[in-house]
Design a protein around this motif. Structure first.
Motif, mmCIF file in Angstrom:
data_model
loop_
_atom_site.group_PDB
_atom_site.id
_atom_site.type_symbol
_atom_site.label_atom_id
_atom_site.label_comp_id
_atom_site.label_asym_id
_atom_site.label_seq_id
_atom_site.Cartn_x
_atom_site.Cartn_y
_atom_site.Cartn_z
ATOM 1 N N LEU A 46 29.617 36.258 -20.709
ATOM 2 C CA LEU A 46 30.388 37.136 -21.674
ATOM 3 C C LEU A 46 31.948 37.227 -21.497
ATOM 4 O O LEU A 46 32.896 37.020 -22.324
ATOM 5 N N THR A 47 32.228 37.296 -19.891
ATOM 6 C CA THR A 47 33.501 37.670 -19.570
ATOM 7 C C THR A 47 34.136 36.423 -19.690
ATOM 8 O O THR A 47 35.620 36.420 -20.118
ATOM 9 N N ALA A 58 35.213 44.249 -22.523
ATOM 10 C CA ALA A 58 34.849 45.170 -23.425
ATOM 11 C C ALA A 58 35.110 45.216 -24.689
ATOM 12 O O ALA A 58 34.436 45.662 -25.514
ATOM 13 N N ARG A 61 32.817 43.016 -26.474
ATOM 14 C CA ARG A 61 31.500 43.705 -26.799
ATOM 15 C C ARG A 61 31.535 44.667 -27.853
ATOM 16 O O ARG A 61 30.726 44.638 -28.743
ATOM 17 N N GLU A 62 32.695 45.331 -28.185
ATOM 18 C CA GLU A 62 33.004 46.135 -29.163
ATOM 19 C C GLU A 62 32.994 45.251 -30.560
ATOM 20 O O GLU A 62 32.610 45.663 -31.638
ATOM 21 N N ARG A 64 31.396 42.673 -31.044
ATOM 22 C CA ARG A 64 30.063 41.978 -31.365
ATOM 23 C C ARG A 64 29.420 42.976 -32.016
ATOM 24 O O ARG A 64 28.487 42.760 -32.890
ATOM 25 N N LYS A 65 29.562 44.257 -31.638
ATOM 26 C CA LYS A 65 28.779 45.553 -32.135
ATOM 27 C C LYS A 65 29.203 45.733 -33.656
ATOM 28 O O LYS A 65 28.684 45.980 -34.792
ATOM 29 N N ASP A 71 28.507 38.568 -33.221
ATOM 30 C CA ASP A 71 27.041 38.381 -32.452
ATOM 31 C C ASP A 71 26.104 37.534 -32.713
ATOM 32 O O ASP A 71 25.340 36.784 -32.117
ATOM 33 N N TYR A 74 27.253 34.305 -31.020
ATOM 34 C CA TYR A 74 26.926 34.644 -29.671
ATOM 35 C C TYR A 74 25.313 34.136 -29.523
ATOM 36 O O TYR A 74 24.780 33.553 -28.542
#
Length: 158
Positions: A46-47, A58, A61-62, A64-65, A71, A74
């Motif tokens: 993911l990085t 980070a 990730r946000e 994706r939420k 998402d 991914y």
């Protein structure tokens, strides 16, 4: 930068709404969704994906939420990678690779060494274990196979 130039980017910062209320946020473009799916499908972390998109992990990730499309891209990539790896392993197992067979039995069917399995029929004799490719019957395998003794030899001092 014009909107047309922004569409070539995999992700872009979007300004707050009218009146400047709210905060800037990241938006992943269609190109970015394709990149996410492709890199996840290749097993990239993911990085690494975040770096290609030009954001911090980070932040990704946000995003994706907040954005189901991101998402889903991914998850599609992860699913493609999973299917490819299982397919590779299945091919090896079908070719008689003992380690691949054992791993698939453990990973996909919950087999644990030393535990009795209610739904597993296993017959072992002192002659060893015969691994037969799934695409072939035991009788055909024995008729076609060139049988070799693969019993490990113990070196002895003579």
């Amino acid at each position: 930068m014009t909107d047309e130039q922004n569409d070539d980017l995999p992700a872009r910062l979007v300004s707050p709404g009218p009146g400047g209320e709210g905060r800037t946020r990241w938006e992943v473009t269609a190109k970015g969704l394709a990149i996410i799916e492709e890199l996840a499908g290749r097993g990239c972390h993911l990085t690494t994906i975040a770096q290609v998109l030009g954001m911090h992990v980070a932040t990704l990730r946000e995003v994706r939420k907040r954005d189901p499309e991101v998402d889903e891209a991914y998850q599609r990539g992860l699913a493609r990678e999973h299917d490819q790896l299982v397919g590779n392993l299945r091919t090896l197992a079908d070719e008689g690779n003992v380690v691949a067979n054992i791993f698939l039995l453990k990973a996909k069917h919950g087999f644990k060494e030393g535990e009795a399995q209610a739904n597993l029929s296993l017959s072992v004799n002192t002659g060893g274990v015969l691994v037969v490719p799934q695409k072939q019957s035991v009788e055909d395998f024995l008729r076609d196979a060139e049988m070799r003794d693969v019993t490990p030899r113990i070196a002895r001092d003579e």
